[in-house]
Each structure stands twice: as C-alpha cells, then as structure tokens.
Design a protein around this motif. Structure first.
Motif, short mmCIF file in Angstrom:
data_model
loop_
_atom_site.label_atom_id
_atom_site.label_comp_id
_atom_site.label_asym_id
_atom_site.label_seq_id
_atom_site.Cartn_x
_atom_site.Cartn_y
_atom_site.Cartn_z
N UNK A 56 0.80 -1.22 0.00
CA UNK A 56 0.00 0.00 0.00
C UNK A 56 0.84 1.28 0.00
N UNK A 57 1.98 1.28 0.66
CA UNK A 57 2.77 2.51 0.72
C UNK A 57 3.32 2.91 -0.67
N UNK A 58 4.01 2.01 -1.41
CA UNK A 58 4.40 2.42 -2.77
C UNK A 58 3.19 2.65 -3.67
N UNK A 59 2.12 1.92 -3.42
CA UNK A 59 0.90 2.11 -4.19
C UNK A 59 0.38 3.53 -4.02
N UNK A 60 0.50 4.06 -2.82
CA UNK A 60 0.07 5.43 -2.58
C UNK A 60 1.08 6.46 -3.07
N UNK A 61 2.36 6.25 -2.76
CA UNK A 61 3.40 7.23 -3.08
C UNK A 61 3.55 7.42 -4.58
N UNK A 62 3.46 6.34 -5.35
CA UNK A 62 3.70 6.44 -6.79
C UNK A 62 2.53 7.03 -7.57
N UNK A 63 1.38 7.13 -6.99
CA UNK A 63 0.22 7.62 -7.73
C UNK A 63 0.41 9.04 -8.26
N UNK A 64 0.91 9.99 -7.46
CA UNK A 64 1.14 11.33 -8.03
C UNK A 64 2.15 11.32 -9.17
#
Length: 385
Positions: A56-64
C-alpha cells in the motif's frame, strides 16, 4: 489533456474497469489469506500484516508520479506499461520463498499497480462530460471494488483447498489477458506545462478544494481501508469461519461497492458532495461499532456491506471533486486522491498491526470508530464548493 475517441463512455469505463478490477483483486487478495500465509511461513498475523503495508505505501506514493507523467506522456501508454509490470510483480509473489522476499515482491507490485486506478480516473475526467462524471466514476469504482470483493472469495477458496500461491498465479494470468483490450483506449493529446512535478503538486494541493479533499482522502484511507484490511483475519480468528466462509462474507463488500457505484451519481446530484461524504462516514462508523459490539458473522456480514457503501460514497465523491482542482491536467489531482487513500490505507494497516499486537480486535475497531467519528465532525464543518 484531451483524448481522440473511438469508443463510447460505457466502453471506456468497461475497459478501464477491467484493468482496475484486476488491480484491486491483486491488491486485496492478501486480506483473506493472511492466516494461510502466516501459517505457511510460521509467523503471526501481526507479523505477516507487513505485506499489506509493503504494497500500500508504494501504491500510494507512486500515484502522483504516474498522474504527472500520464498528463505528459499519454495515459493509454502509461496504463499499458503498468499493467504489464503488475503481472510481473504478481508472478514474483507466487514464487516467494520467505516472508521478506514476499514483502519485496509486494512492494514491486504496488509500485506498478499504483497508476491503474489514478490514471484511469484521469482518463474518465478527460473524456466524459461534466454532467456524467460522478455517474461514470461511480460505475468505474464499483467495478474496481467488485474485483476486490471477488478476489477475497476466491482467495478463501484457494487458501482452503489448494494454496495461496495459486491465487497470485491466477491474477497474473488474468492481468496478461487484459493487455489486448488496452489497445482500444483513446489516444492522448497532451497539454504541456511549465511547472515541475513538485511545483505542480504544491499548486494543486494548495488550491481551496485541494486543501479540503486531499486530507480527507488520507483520513478515509487510514480509517476505512485500515478497517477493511483485517476483516478476513477477524472472521477467521474471532468468529471461527474457515477461509472459504471468510471469502464469501467479505466478497459481499465488493457487491456492495458495485451497487453503491451505480447509485452514487443520482445520490451526489440530489444531496451534494458534503452530505454524500457524511453519509459514507456514518455507514463506516456503523461498521466499526457493529464489529466491536457484535463479534458474530451475521452482524459482521451487515457491517461488511455497510463499509462497502460507505467507502464508495466517500471515495467517488472525492475523486469527482478532484477533476475540478486543475482544469488542464486531471492526472495529478486524481493521483493525489489515490495517494491519500492508499498511502493512508498503508499507515492504517500498520497501525492496526500495532494495535493487534498490543490489544485485540475490539481495541482496533473501537479506535477506528473514534477516528471515524472525528472524521464526521470535521467534514460537517468544511466547505466543498
């Protein structure tokens, strides 16, 4: 950015929904099979919860990042690459020999999968008329979270009768199968900008609407996805259900999301953004309170359905508002909503792991209920127009 179109809105949402369906299914397949993975690696549920956070953390960070580059390089092109990467990472998860190697592959999978929903939402914002956006956003998210719900049921079946590894292999194959459909997506016509990534993030987040919706997305992810992450383990450990039974109950979350997605357009037009988000908050609060006070599977089933409706009401409304944050570029605002939701979900999952190692499920549900109550109070004082 505008799109050169050769397909209808319904066809567009169906194709994007297929990609989002697989992305969400791959994401949340882990929730119902946490006990099986823990048993396979001889660790506790609290320890194996790290694989949720690793995704979830890279999933969130990479979205922008994906939102920014998709506005410049083309959304269809970016979607094709990240769907391929999603398949690659999922195969790695299937063959991981240890918990920490599995964490690494989940991190890689989350890195690629991050852009699927965010870029798809931005493409909907580029192509669908303003009056129909919330309707089609709701339909898209309903398909996405139907994948989440069905994956939970399938995960329970695989874990109970075959192996949790087969679940990952199955989703890798499905991901490869949808690549030909991606060729039908409309081609992008870019609109250049003079802003760098960080300057554009700053501009978007400091707009009046940005100051409201992005913190709400973070809170929604922390509270609601943090709550959802441990439903499967709760039903198995507390109510005594086997993996198949757990999967069938949590699968109802996906069906609730699909139904809510079909209703959100009319609901949003009738009640407005704020009241729709508040309704979602009350539904989520009822979920946490039911789980804390009635630890039985029939009550848990009702709570699971309530959570599905609550999440879609909040998420779809925030995603629709995000389209109006920046008129020319919709990729970055949509992605920042994803960053808040899934980055917050990763933090909420880690927080849940801490609470479970310190207390029990009732402690977790009551803490989340307190947070959701504060969310409702804060939302009631905000302005969305």
């Amino acid at each position: 950015m505008n799109c050169i179109r050769s397909i209808t809105d319904k066809q567009l949402v169906l194709i994007l929904g297929l990609a989002g369906f697989i992305s969400a299914a791959d994401n949340w397949i882990v929730s119902p099979i946490l006990p099986a993975i823990a048993a396979g690696f001889a660790v506790s549920i609290a320890q194996v919860g790290i694989i949720l956070t690793a995704y979830l953390i890279p999933y969130g960070i990479m979205q922008p990042v994906y939102g920014y580059i998709s506005d410049r390089w083309g959304k269809a092109k970016i979607l094709k690459w990240i769907v391929f990467g999603l398949a690659f990472g999922t195969i790695g998860c299937a063959i991981a020999p240890s918990l920490w190697v599995l964490c690494l592959w989940r991190l890689i999978t989350g890195f690629f999968a991050a852009g699927v929903i965010a870029v798809s939402l931005a493409m909907i914002g580029d192509t669908v008329a303003l009056s129909d956006r919330q309707k089609y956003v709701g339909k898209f998210m309903g398909i996405v979270f139907l994948g989440q719900g069905l994956s939970v049921g399938l995960g329970g079946i695989f874990a109970n009768f075959i192996s949790w590894r087969i679940a990952f292999i199955s989703f890798a194959v499905l991901t490869i199968c949808i690549l030909p459909f991606m060729q039908k997506l409309p081609k992008d016509v870019s609109t250049p900008t003079n802003y760098s990534f960080f300057n554009e993030v700053k501009q978007v987040t400091l707009t009046p609407k940005g100051k409201v919706i992005f913190p709400l997305a973070l809170a929604t992810g922390f509270l609601l996805l943090g709550l959802y992450s441990y439903l499967g383990a709760f039903f198995h450990e507390v109510t005594g259900l086997n993996y198949v039974q757990v999967g069938l109950i949590v699968m109802c979350y996906g069906f609730a999301c699909l139904l809510a997605g079909h209703q959100i357009g009319n609901l949003g037009q009738k009640f407005g953004h704020q009241k729709t988000i508040l309704l979602g908050g009350f539904l989520a609060l009822s979920t946490a309170l039911i789980l804390a006070s009635l630890p039985y599977w029939p009550a848990g089933l009702l709570a699971t359905v309530s959570l599905g409706f609550g999440y879609i009401f909040i998420q779809s409304t925030l995603a629709t508002i995000a389209f109006d944050v920046a008129t020319e570029h919709k990729g970055l605002p949509s992605a920042l909503i994803g960053l808040g939701l899934f980055g917050g979900g990763g933090l909420g999952t880690a927080f849940g792991s801490f609470l479970l190692s310190w207390g029990n499920y009732q402690t977790l549900w009551l803490c989340l209920a307190s947070g959701i109550a504060l969310f409702i109070v804060a939302t009631s004082k905000l302005h969305f127009d």
